[in-house]
Design an enzyme around this catalytic site. Structure first.
Site, short mmCIF file in Angstrom:
data_model
loop_
_atom_site.label_atom_id
_atom_site.label_comp_id
_atom_site.label_asym_id
_atom_site.label_seq_id
_atom_site.Cartn_x
_atom_site.Cartn_y
_atom_site.Cartn_z
N GLU A 17 0.81 -1.22 0.00
CA GLU A 17 0.00 0.00 0.00
C GLU A 17 0.85 1.27 0.00
OE1 GLU A 17 -4.13 -1.50 2.06
OE2 GLU A 17 -2.51 -0.89 3.42
N ASP A 194 -12.10 -4.24 -3.92
CA ASP A 194 -13.27 -5.12 -3.99
C ASP A 194 -14.47 -4.28 -3.58
OD1 ASP A 194 -13.92 -5.72 -0.92
OD2 ASP A 194 -11.75 -5.74 -1.17
#
Length: 237
Positions: A17, A194
């Protein structure tokens, strides 16, 4: 006396990340890496600290406290992936947090609810503008946090009805709580890996990381929050 930089701590739960920070700043004018996780732009009087917290609210909270005690940042920015709640969103679209809620913190007395301060308006506005320049679809709004991976369509619907968030993650609310207690600005910028529904386990690892190119690891959907955050910092007034 050492120069006081405007210091931003950019935090992620896992390495991927924040991995793009080093790669991006290495090729960006004005930036110098001064330590393993520190970057300085002297012209803009700006310092960036990158840090991996670990997943979940406990890791996020004590990691944020360590960052504050060590670096005394002016702003904390959480980047990474999240489950999207925005209708008709696509993987790679971005959520810009304006405020935060912890869906699994339910005290008996409302007075025991922790203070979660809203994101600074100037950064929200700047992040929106930078996303538009980058042709990244971004939606601002509430980011909900819980200490679990949300992958249940029924539970998602319940959270949507109660909190109306634009995204769900496992860290933002905890970081916000610590930052708010210490009177430090905080914003979370998340990209949708998602959609926090029954299909989330099948999507979360799809096209996340690709092979190295010339020895440099390349990332895919994780890069947008990092670039938006850096550009917004550079253009702060």
């Amino acid at each position: 006396m050492a120069k006081k930089y405007y210091t931003a701590a950019i935090l992620g739960a896992i390495d991927i990340e924040i991995a793009y920070i080093q790669q991006y700043l290495a090729n960006r004018d004005g930036w110098e890496q001064t330590a393993e996780n520190e970057y300085v732009n002297a012209e803009k009087n700006l310092k960036i600290i990158s840090w991996i917290l670990g997943p979940g609210k406990v890791n996020a909270a004590y990691g944020t406290a360590d960052i504050i005690n060590t670096y005394a940042p002016d702003i904390i920015i959480n980047v990474g992936v999240a489950g999207g709640f925005v209708k008709n969103a696509k993987r790679g679209d971005v959520a810009i947090g304006t405020d935060y809620v912890q869906v699994d913190f339910i005290p008996f007395f409302d007075k025991n609810l922790p203070l979660l301060a809203p994101s600074p308006a100037w950064f929200v506005d700047s992040a929106e503008k930078e996303a538009e320049k980058l042709a990244v679809t971004a939606t601002k709004g509430t980011i909900a946090t819980g200490d679990f991976f949300l992958h249940d369509s029924k539970q998602k619907a319940e959270i949507a009805q109660k909190y109306n968030p634009v995204a769900f993650d496992m860290e933002s609310g905890a970081i916000s709580q610590v930052a708010s207690a210490k009177n430090i600005d905080f914003i979370s910028i998340r990209t949708f890996s998602d959609f926090a529904d029954d299909n989330a386990p099948n999507l979360i690892f799809e096209r996340r990381e690709v092979a190295t190119v010339d020895g440099v690891r390349q990332v895919t959907i994780e890069y947008s929050p990092v670039v938006i955050a850096i550009h917004a910092l550079e253009n702060r007034s």
